[in-house]
Write a protein that holds these residues in place. Structure first.
Motif, mmCIF file in Angstrom:
data_model
loop_
_atom_site.group_PDB
_atom_site.id
_atom_site.type_symbol
_atom_site.label_atom_id
_atom_site.label_comp_id
_atom_site.label_asym_id
_atom_site.label_seq_id
_atom_site.Cartn_x
_atom_site.Cartn_y
_atom_site.Cartn_z
ATOM 1 N N GLU A 75 0.798 6.293 4.658
ATOM 2 C CA GLU A 75 1.056 5.030 5.333
ATOM 3 C C GLU A 75 0.005 4.003 4.953
ATOM 4 O OE1 GLU A 75 1.255 5.659 9.529
ATOM 5 O OE2 GLU A 75 -0.855 6.149 9.703
ATOM 6 N N ALA A 76 0.474 2.775 4.839
ATOM 7 C CA ALA A 76 -0.416 1.664 4.521
ATOM 8 C C ALA A 76 -1.261 1.338 5.744
ATOM 9 C CB ALA A 76 0.402 0.449 4.098
ATOM 10 N N GLN A 77 -2.516 1.015 5.505
ATOM 11 C CA GLN A 77 -3.435 0.604 6.556
ATOM 12 C C GLN A 77 -3.565 -0.928 6.502
ATOM 13 O OE1 GLN A 77 -5.081 3.399 8.482
ATOM 14 N NE2 GLN A 77 -3.196 4.089 7.511
ATOM 15 N N GLU A 78 -4.418 -1.471 7.321
ATOM 16 C CA GLU A 78 -4.642 -2.914 7.311
ATOM 17 C C GLU A 78 -5.192 -3.348 5.954
ATOM 18 O OE1 GLU A 78 -4.057 -5.380 9.598
ATOM 19 O OE2 GLU A 78 -2.897 -3.787 10.575
ATOM 20 N N PRO A 79 -4.643 -4.419 5.379
ATOM 21 C CA PRO A 79 -5.180 -4.906 4.092
ATOM 22 C C PRO A 79 -6.645 -5.296 4.235
ATOM 23 C CG PRO A 79 -3.087 -5.959 4.600
ATOM 24 C CD PRO A 79 -3.501 -5.202 5.824
ATOM 25 N N ARG A 84 -13.642 -9.133 -6.137
ATOM 26 C CA ARG A 84 -13.315 -10.542 -6.411
ATOM 27 C C ARG A 84 -12.394 -11.150 -5.355
ATOM 28 N NH1 ARG A 84 -11.754 -8.922 -12.317
ATOM 29 N NH2 ARG A 84 -13.790 -8.309 -13.066
ATOM 30 N N GLY A 85 -12.435 -10.608 -4.140
ATOM 31 C CA GLY A 85 -11.661 -11.169 -3.046
ATOM 32 C C GLY A 85 -10.188 -10.847 -3.056
ATOM 33 N N ALA A 86 -9.759 -10.001 -3.949
ATOM 34 C CA ALA A 86 -8.340 -9.653 -4.019
ATOM 35 C C ALA A 86 -7.931 -8.870 -2.769
ATOM 36 C CB ALA A 86 -8.067 -8.812 -5.262
ATOM 37 N N ARG A 87 -6.707 -9.071 -2.319
ATOM 38 C CA ARG A 87 -6.163 -8.346 -1.171
ATOM 39 C C ARG A 87 -5.750 -6.955 -1.642
ATOM 40 N NH1 ARG A 87 -0.811 -7.854 0.736
ATOM 41 N NH2 ARG A 87 -0.695 -7.476 2.956
#
Length: 183
Positions: A75-79, A84-87
């Motif tokens: 499962e994906a967690q909070e981004p 370099r600041g990428a999400r």
């Protein structure tokens, strides 16, 4: 540690055994996917981190990650913000694969085991291996299976101590085709 000095264990997700769907069984038939579940069991990792840990191409890894997410095993967690600041989206294993009943048709578990064992340094002296041939009547074989399952389940259900060294167990009980059957 708790106030009493004992180590806290992470609780295991509760669950009942379930018959895996065709898509879930296919997802768990891949050695790569099983290794992804293993590396994301204790901490959420991004696709880039998973690919690095398993020495995979990130695009190939993302395909496997998406399959595991789609089948409910990851499962994906909070981004979060990465380099370099990428999400970046970290992923964590849900623990549901433990409860999935799947047909034993592929070599995914064997592939995952061999790949993981190959990464253990050769100078480790605490690796334990055993190979045993048995001839048990049906009722004793049933007892053996039941006791093994109970022992493994007991240790699974104890939870994971995040401060302890991780260990892995691979166990297979199969008909021995190297011995001639008795008449």
């Amino acid at each position: 540690m708790s106030a009493g000095g004992e180590r806290r264990r992470e609780p295991r997700p509760g669950g009942e055994r379930f018959e895996a769907s065709e898509a879930q069984a296919r997802a768990l038939a891949s050695g790569v996917r099983l290794r992804i579940l293993r590396v994301t069991l204790d901490e959420p990792l991004t696709n880039r981190e998973i690919a690095g840990a398993l020495e995979l191409n990130p695009a190939t890894c993302l395909h496997h990650v998406r399959t595991l997410v789609d089948t409910g095993f990851l499962e994906a967690q909070e981004p979060r913000r990465g380099r370099r600041g990428a999400r970046e989206i970290p992923y964590r294993a849900t623990g549901r694969s433990w409860y999935a009943d799947t047909p034993v048709t592929g070599n995914g578990m064997v592939e995952a085991f061999v790949a993981e064992l190959a990464q253990v340094p050769a100078d480790r002296t605490d690796v334990t291996m055993a190979r045993l041939g048995l001839r048990l009547p049906p009722e004793e074989l049933a007892e053996f299976r039941s006791r093994l399952a109970a022992l493994v389940t007991e240790f699974h259900d104890r939870g994971r101590d995040p401060s302890a060294e991780p260990w892995s167990l691979f166990l297979v009980l199969h008909p021995d085709t190297s011995s001639r059957p008795r008449d």
